[in-house]
Scaffold this active site. Structure first.
Site, PDB file in Angstrom:
ATOM      1  N   HIS A 238      -0.880  11.496  -1.577  1.00 39.66           N
ATOM      2  CA  HIS A 238      -2.167  11.073  -1.026  1.00 39.66           C
ATOM      3  C   HIS A 238      -3.056  12.244  -0.620  1.00 39.66           C
ATOM      4  CE1 HIS A 238      -4.991   9.656   2.065  1.00 39.66           C
ATOM      5  NE2 HIS A 238      -4.985   8.510   1.412  1.00 39.66           N
TER       6      HIS A 238
ATOM      7  N   HIS B 261       0.838  -1.198   0.000  1.00 45.42           N
ATOM      8  CA  HIS B 261       0.000   0.000   0.000  1.00 45.42           C
ATOM      9  C   HIS B 261       0.877   1.255   0.000  1.00 45.42           C
ATOM     10  CE1 HIS B 261      -3.150   2.610   2.233  1.00 45.42           C
ATOM     11  NE2 HIS B 261      -3.504   2.521   0.963  1.00 45.42           N
TER      12      HIS B 261
HETATM   13  O1  G3P Z   1      -6.588   2.142  -3.082  1.00 46.78           O
HETATM   14  C1  G3P Z   1      -6.869   1.655  -1.821  1.00 46.78           C
HETATM   15  C2  G3P Z   1      -6.597   2.634  -0.723  1.00 46.78           C
HETATM   16  O2  G3P Z   1      -5.356   3.255  -0.921  1.00 46.78           O
HETATM   17  C3  G3P Z   1      -7.658   3.675  -0.603  1.00 46.78           C
HETATM   18  O3  G3P Z   1      -7.494   4.532   0.498  1.00 46.78           O
HETATM   19  O4  G3P Z   1      -6.849   6.640   1.560  1.00 46.78           O
HETATM   20  O5  G3P Z   1      -5.217   4.798   1.478  1.00 46.78           O
HETATM   21  O6  G3P Z   1      -5.802   6.028  -0.595  1.00 46.78           O
HETATM   22  P1  G3P Z   1      -6.284   5.536   0.726  1.00 46.78           P
HETATM   23 MG    MG Z   2      -4.681   4.888  -2.091  1.00 43.91          MG
END
Ligand code: G3P
Ligand code: MG
Length: 255
Positions: free
Chosen positions: A52, A10
């Site tokens: 982000h 992630h």
């Molecule tokens: O793409 C999955 C996840 O990254 C969505 O939430 O806030 O971590 O971008 P966020």
């Molecule tokens: Mg994301």
């Protein structure tokens, strides 16, 4: 049905390196990962960067809104110090450089289109257009041989407006609809969007919903799974893939 890897790091490298940086991708690669999720946002000049938050201050030095800066200005800011001194000066990546690095190193990408507020259409269109240009050969190969689909990145977004813009800009690129909870009318909406997969918050997913998504023929991806036991449960429910922050606990070969 889900031709892509099962476990994705992630935001590039999970919690082992600053999020959404090349250092993060390198750290993920050291841990054996060859598949990542990351976030793409437009700067003021329309050039996409890997970020982000739509504001500065949490992971990037400075203050104010991302959309108040040109990409070159953002790229000169420090996206590493918040994480640790060893990463001081790590830049905000330009999406073009970041995607090229991943492609060159065989790292598969789930590109999350993360528009700054009010910029959904252009963010979706630009991210899709640039990705399609970089992967033109792979998209063409996938059109004649479905097994080649695994080499093409997957776009995703919470913004259905951005997803529609991405479809218009690059119809050959696969897209996924990101949603926190599945709404009651998820199937009709997913079909109308023309997405190949649903990306949902693992906290809210129930076994029956997972079964329904799979029975309807969509890919099913969960964010963000940091507990190995939960990961096992989700996979047993038929979830195809997930991203994790804990690349130290849930390895790329977990599944
Ligand atoms: O793409 C999955 C996840 O990254 C969505 O939430 O806030 O971590 O971008 P966020
Ligand atoms: Mg994301």
């Amino acid at each position: 049905m889900w031709p892509y890897p099962t476990v994705l790091a992630h935001r590039g490298g999970g919690t082992l390196a600053p999020e959404n940086t090349l250092a993060g991708v390198r750290r993920g690669m050291q841990a054996g990962f060859r598949a990542i999720e990351f976030d793409v946002m437009l700067a003021r000049d329309g050039i996409p960067v890997v970020l982000h938050d739509p504001w500065l201050g949490r992971t990037v030095s400075g203050s104010g809104n991302v959309f108040d800066y040109d990409a070159a200005e953002l790229a000169a800011l420090d996206a590493g110090s918040w994480f640790g001194r060893a990463y001081r000066g790590e830049p905000v990546p330009l999406f073009a450089d970041f995607a090229r690095f991943c492609k060159d190193h065989g790292v598969w990408m789930n590109i999350e289109i993360k528009p700054a507020p009010g910029h959904d259409i252009e963010t979706g269109a630009v991210a899709a257009r640039m990705t399609a240009a970089l992967f033109a050969a792979e998209i063409g190969a996938a059109e004649v041989d479905a097994r080649q689909t695994a080499r093409v990145p997957l776009l995703s977004s919470f913004s259905t407006v951005a997803l529609e813009a991405a479809r218009a800009a690059a119809p050959g690129l696969p897209r996924a609809w990101l949603t926190d909870k599945l709404p009651l009318d998820w199937e009709a909406r997913a079909r109308a969007l023309g997405v190949v997969a649903l990306h949902v918050n693992q906290r809210h997913l129930r076994r029956a919903q997972a079964a329904a998504v799979k029975a309807a023929g969509f890919g099913l991806f969960c964010y963000t799974v940091n507990d190995p036991r939960r990961a096992r449960t989700l996979l047993a429910w038929g979830v195809d893939a997930f991203c994790t922050d804990r690349i130290d606990v849930i390895g790329a070969d977990f599944a």
